[in-house]
Write a protein that holds these residues in place. Structure first.
Motif, PDB file in Angstrom:
ATOM      1  N   ASP A  13       0.833  -1.201   0.000  1.00 10.44           N
ATOM      2  CA  ASP A  13       0.000   0.000   0.000  1.00 10.44           C
ATOM      3  C   ASP A  13       0.871   1.255   0.000  1.00 10.44           C
ATOM      4  OD1 ASP A  13       0.861   0.191   2.690  1.00 10.44           O
ATOM      5  OD2 ASP A  13      -0.861  -0.969   3.388  1.00 10.44           O
ATOM      6  N   GLU A  52      -4.924   0.967  -0.485  1.00  8.92           N
ATOM      7  CA  GLU A  52      -5.431  -0.362  -0.792  1.00  8.92           C
ATOM      8  C   GLU A  52      -5.497  -1.266   0.436  1.00  8.92           C
ATOM      9  OE1 GLU A  52      -4.870  -1.777  -5.370  1.00  8.92           O
ATOM     10  OE2 GLU A  52      -3.412  -2.457  -3.891  1.00  8.92           O
ATOM     11  N   THR A  53      -6.545  -2.063   0.475  1.00 17.56           N
ATOM     12  CA  THR A  53      -6.650  -3.167   1.418  1.00 17.56           C
ATOM     13  C   THR A  53      -6.082  -4.428   0.762  1.00 17.56           C
ATOM     14  OG1 THR A  53      -8.830  -3.812   0.614  1.00 17.56           O
ATOM     15  CG2 THR A  53      -8.747  -2.170   2.408  1.00 17.56           C
ATOM     16  N   GLU A  56      -8.200  -5.716  -2.152  1.00 21.62           N
ATOM     17  CA  GLU A  56      -7.995  -4.896  -3.357  1.00 21.62           C
ATOM     18  C   GLU A  56      -6.636  -5.194  -3.982  1.00 21.62           C
ATOM     19  OE1 GLU A  56     -10.677  -1.026  -1.981  1.00 21.62           O
ATOM     20  OE2 GLU A  56      -8.560  -1.155  -1.417  1.00 21.62           O
ATOM     21  N   LEU A  59      -6.275  -8.182  -6.403  1.00 22.46           N
ATOM     22  CA  LEU A  59      -6.699  -8.016  -7.791  1.00 22.46           C
ATOM     23  C   LEU A  59      -5.531  -7.664  -8.698  1.00 22.46           C
ATOM     24  CD1 LEU A  59     -10.024  -6.012  -7.210  1.00 22.46           C
ATOM     25  CD2 LEU A  59      -9.749  -8.476  -7.558  1.00 22.46           C
TER      26      LEU A  59
END
Length: 210
Positions: A13, A52-53, A56, A59
């Motif tokens: 992140d 972002e988690t 996420e 992906l």
């Protein structure tokens, strides 16, 4: 003779991306420099996306694998606990990322995140933050904190992976004498802090590299 170049994916992140920093001061660039100083012909690709988690980030796994890295730093979790993502969802996403990376022959270093029960309440008395700090998500309680903080160590143990339990541990607490290690928010590393993290990550990565 120059050794073959090693590609490393810094996958995470904003702490990986280098939020608030120039690209040359961000963690991936500083990690690459630290590895080169250690004698490795390395390039570190920045696969960090602020906010972002883990679900996420999952992906983007095909994009990371397409870069054909030999090793990856996997760093997700801070946004999950800020947003109160169920621990089970974070755990599944991280496990899926680990399986995907290992299945492609990528060595993995887990860089975890440790949360705390006063994550939200400790801002309550700061008038500068009034109205800006969200209420704790419904799932955020003492049990959530306990289970979340067990997540990264358990993941690393289950897969036999090296672990930095909390990505910011090398910086210590953001005390007045260490203010230069952090930006004003007390969470994101400054350029100096990113250099310290890069040295710690390089030391942990070296045994994984050819």
């Amino acid at each position: 003779m120059t050794p073959p170049r090693i590609t490393i994916a810094a996958y995470g992140d904003s702490l990986v991306e280098g939020w608030g920093l120039a690209p040359a001061d961000a963690l991936p660039a500083q990690l690459e420099a630290a590895l080169i100083r250690a004698g490795k012909n390395a390039r570190v690709l920045n696969f960090g996306v602020a906010g972002e988690t883990a679900p996420e980030g999952l992906l983007r796994l095909p994009e990371v694998l397409a870069a054909l890295p030999q090793a990856a730093i996997l760093e997700f979790g801070a946004n999950d606990c800020y947003q109160g993502v169920p621990v089970e969802e974070t755990e599944k996403a991280l496990s899926d990322m680990v399986h995907g990376l290992l299945g492609a022959g990528v060595a993995v270093l887990v860089a975890g995140w440790r949360t705390r029960e006063d994550l939200f309440s400790r801002y309550a008395d700061d008038p500068m933050l009034a109205g800006m700090i969200p209420l704790a998500p419904p799932l955020f309680n003492a049990d959530y904190v306990r289970r979340f903080n067990e997540l990264h160590p358990a993941l690393a143990e289950r897969h036999g992976l090296p672990l930095i339990a909390h990505i910011l541990d090398p910086l210590g607490e953001p005390l007045p004498g260490q203010a230069s290690h952090f930006q004003a928010d007390g969470v994101h590393p400054s350029a100096t802090g990113a250099r310290i993290l890069a040295e710690a990550l390089a030391k942990a990565l070296l045994p994984l590299l050819p």
